[in-house]
Design an enzyme around this catalytic site. Structure first.
Site, PDB file in Angstrom:
ATOM      1  N   ASP A  99     -20.571  15.490  75.427  1.00  0.00           N
ATOM      2  CA  ASP A  99     -20.124  16.630  76.227  1.00  0.00           C
ATOM      3  C   ASP A  99     -21.372  17.457  76.554  1.00  0.00           C
ATOM      4  O   ASP A  99     -22.477  17.082  76.169  1.00  0.00           O
ATOM      5  CB  ASP A  99     -19.087  17.440  75.422  1.00  0.00           C
ATOM      6  CG  ASP A  99     -18.123  18.216  76.303  1.00  0.00           C
ATOM      7  OD1 ASP A  99     -18.576  18.850  77.274  1.00  0.00           O
ATOM      8  OD2 ASP A  99     -16.917  18.191  76.019  1.00  0.00           O
TER       9      ASP A  99
ATOM     10  N   ALA B  95     -11.370  16.957  75.354  1.00  0.00           N
ATOM     11  CA  ALA B  95     -11.761  16.083  74.244  1.00  0.00           C
ATOM     12  C   ALA B  95     -12.765  15.026  74.665  1.00  0.00           C
ATOM     13  O   ALA B  95     -13.454  14.456  73.820  1.00  0.00           O
ATOM     14  CB  ALA B  95     -10.508  15.407  73.687  1.00  0.00           C
ATOM     15  N   LYS B  96     -12.838  14.732  75.957  1.00  0.00           N
ATOM     16  CA  LYS B  96     -13.790  13.744  76.499  1.00  0.00           C
ATOM     17  C   LYS B  96     -13.732  12.434  75.726  1.00  0.00           C
ATOM     18  O   LYS B  96     -14.748  11.852  75.372  1.00  0.00           O
ATOM     19  CB  LYS B  96     -15.215  14.321  76.491  1.00  0.00           C
ATOM     20  CG  LYS B  96     -15.330  15.720  77.100  1.00  0.00           C
ATOM     21  CD  LYS B  96     -15.855  15.702  78.486  1.00  0.00           C
ATOM     22  CE  LYS B  96     -16.116  17.024  79.161  1.00  0.00           C
ATOM     23  NZ  LYS B  96     -15.866  18.304  78.582  1.00  0.00           N
ATOM     24  N   ARG B  97     -12.504  11.935  75.500  1.00  0.00           N
ATOM     25  CA  ARG B  97     -12.338  10.702  74.754  1.00  0.00           C
ATOM     26  C   ARG B  97     -12.413   9.479  75.663  1.00  0.00           C
ATOM     27  O   ARG B  97     -12.463   9.607  76.886  1.00  0.00           O
ATOM     28  CB  ARG B  97     -10.982  10.721  74.024  1.00  0.00           C
ATOM     29  CG  ARG B  97     -10.813  11.861  73.020  1.00  0.00           C
ATOM     30  CD  ARG B  97     -11.821  11.786  71.902  1.00  0.00           C
ATOM     31  NE  ARG B  97     -11.436  12.624  70.764  1.00  0.00           N
ATOM     32  CZ  ARG B  97     -11.899  13.839  70.498  1.00  0.00           C
ATOM     33  NH1 ARG B  97     -12.789  14.404  71.262  1.00  0.00           N
ATOM     34  NH2 ARG B  97     -11.475  14.497  69.415  1.00  0.00           N
ATOM     35  N   THR B 121      -9.056  15.443  78.732  1.00  0.00           N
ATOM     36  CA  THR B 121     -10.224  14.964  79.472  1.00  0.00           C
ATOM     37  C   THR B 121     -10.699  13.641  78.886  1.00  0.00           C
ATOM     38  O   THR B 121     -10.685  13.438  77.665  1.00  0.00           O
ATOM     39  CB  THR B 121     -11.377  15.991  79.452  1.00  0.00           C
ATOM     40  OG1 THR B 121     -11.706  16.308  78.106  1.00  0.00           O
ATOM     41  CG2 THR B 121     -10.986  17.273  80.179  1.00  0.00           C
TER      42      THR B 121
END
Lengths: 272, 272
Positions: A99, B95-97, B121
């Site tokens: 991130d 969460a950008k998983r 996200t």
């Protein structure tokens, strides 16, 4: 742990096996469900039975988060158990985080400092400032996704940028980042022949290789193309070991499965 | 929540503001630290003071994980509070998983089903099978990273593949995935002029736009190039709102900051 210490452990144990702790509460032996913390009890049994045959464990964080607060407690207990009982083991938080800088810094602190994992897997899409916060810790590593073992790897990772694949661009660019000596890389074993070209770009860094066995890669090919004089490989197996049996002696059977892989790895190490 | 319902809320509140709940325990007013759950108490005060001026909240999961079990408890309490007190609010787990299919399925279940966020996200690097598990839920969305607002966006996202940037390849490819109507995209406001070309590829999908204000993007430009007849924009502000003051009236001041943005957004909506 430093890469040098990891190499020492590999030669000592004659194994570069990483056991993936992708622990699904729906797949563990049902008699464990009456325990206070079934996931931790499962992990403890697996670890006690397999630690002689492997050098690393890799909890897949998704499987812990899926159980909310109890999952985090199981994760904390698992990493603490490893630190206390088997400090010679290398630990990987398989989290695939990444991130903007201040957020990556939070993730890095969580996994590498507070929980004390040796390493964490990181996605490269957001570039330099999303990865560098994971590289600031002594004797800790970020394991950057380069070429993954899933079908979707061909959507973007193998697309050509200026005449070479995106994953090669990721390898080359990441080498220029601050503290890049703390980088390792995820490289899927389904494409073992790609390892030759990868080793031309990163001759020394450790590679974490998923997809041997279940996903079709061959250990011999991975070693032929990917092994360095310091080994430089961690080969992961998850479900084939931890779910080898659903009976009460699941841990013993997991240990036997791990030993088979360790023996194959010892054979490969003799070729060095 | 469906995109149509979100649009209705936007017109009703005359706002497309998303408030980022990047709650750092070291930055909240010190008097809250004596509470049982300081992070939740901070969130509750911020939410109560700002909900009239925004349509969405976006907890940044890194900040909760950084507090381990207590952090997860604060996250659960925050999302439950939103569901119970303000069900008209759209919620985003930032969460950008993204991982192989069975792992992404776990993350999707955690955020979209168990915690009940409207969206999460997701990073695109691992391709189709890493994203599709997030698209299987009715009235839930995955917000895919396309062009982020950080400096590292230029490392890979803007590199050319077959004559167009990687982020455009991500936009075009993801449109072909199953349930792609459940996709939204992260597009950084620092590059508002790029929005024109982005809208040619995805004329309808909602965009989550970080980086207005603090990171330099201009709201007017974002709207000029990115707004659709159904608005199609969520503009996020985190630190400028939630950390506007460290005094005991921090929430009131946060509310005032949010209202300023809401007024600017109402002005833009009048141009539609």
């Amino acid at each position: 742990m430093s890469p040098q210490e990891l190499t020492e452990q590999i030669f000592k144990k004659q194994s570069f096996l990483c056991v993936g702790l992708d622990v699904d509460i729906d797949r563990i032996p049902t008699y464990l469900l009456s325990e206070d913390d079934p996931i931790f009890e499962f992990n403890r049994a697996i670890i006690d039975a397999t630690h002689k045959f492997c050098v690393a464990y890799k909890p897949n964080i998704a499987f812990y988060e899926a159980n909310g607060v109890e999952g985090w407690q199981a994760l904390e207990k698992t990493i603490n158990y490893l630190h206390h009982e088997y400090p010679e083991i290398y630990t990987i938080a398989d989290a695939k985080r990444g991130d903007i800088g201040n957020t990556s810094r939070m993730y890095a602190k969580t996994f590498l400092q507070d929980l004390g994992f040796d390493s964490v897997t990181v996605a490269p899409y957001m570039g330099k400032d999303s990865v560098e916060p994971f590289l600031e810790f002594d004797n800790r590593q970020a394991i950057l996704l380069a070429l993954t073992s899933n079908e979707g790897a061909f959507d973007f990772q193998t697309q050509q940028i200026d005449g070479e694949e995106l994953y090669k661009k990721v390898l080359k660019t990441s080498k220029t980042w601050k503290n890049s000596e703390n980088l390792m890389y995820v490289v899927g074993a389904t494409k073992a022949e790609f390892l030759k070209e990868i080793r031309e770009i990163i001759p020394e860094n450790f590679l974490l290789v998923p997809g041997v066995g279940a996903q079709g890669g061959k250990l011999e090919d991975v070693c032929k193309y990917g092994m360095t004089k310091n080994v430089g490989l961690l080969v992961n197996s998850s479900r084939k070991i931890i779910y080898a049996s659903e009976s009460s002696n699941f841990a013993e059977i997991a240990g036997a499965k791990a030993e088979v892989l360790q023996q194959q790895m010892a054979e490969e190490l003799r070729k060095l």
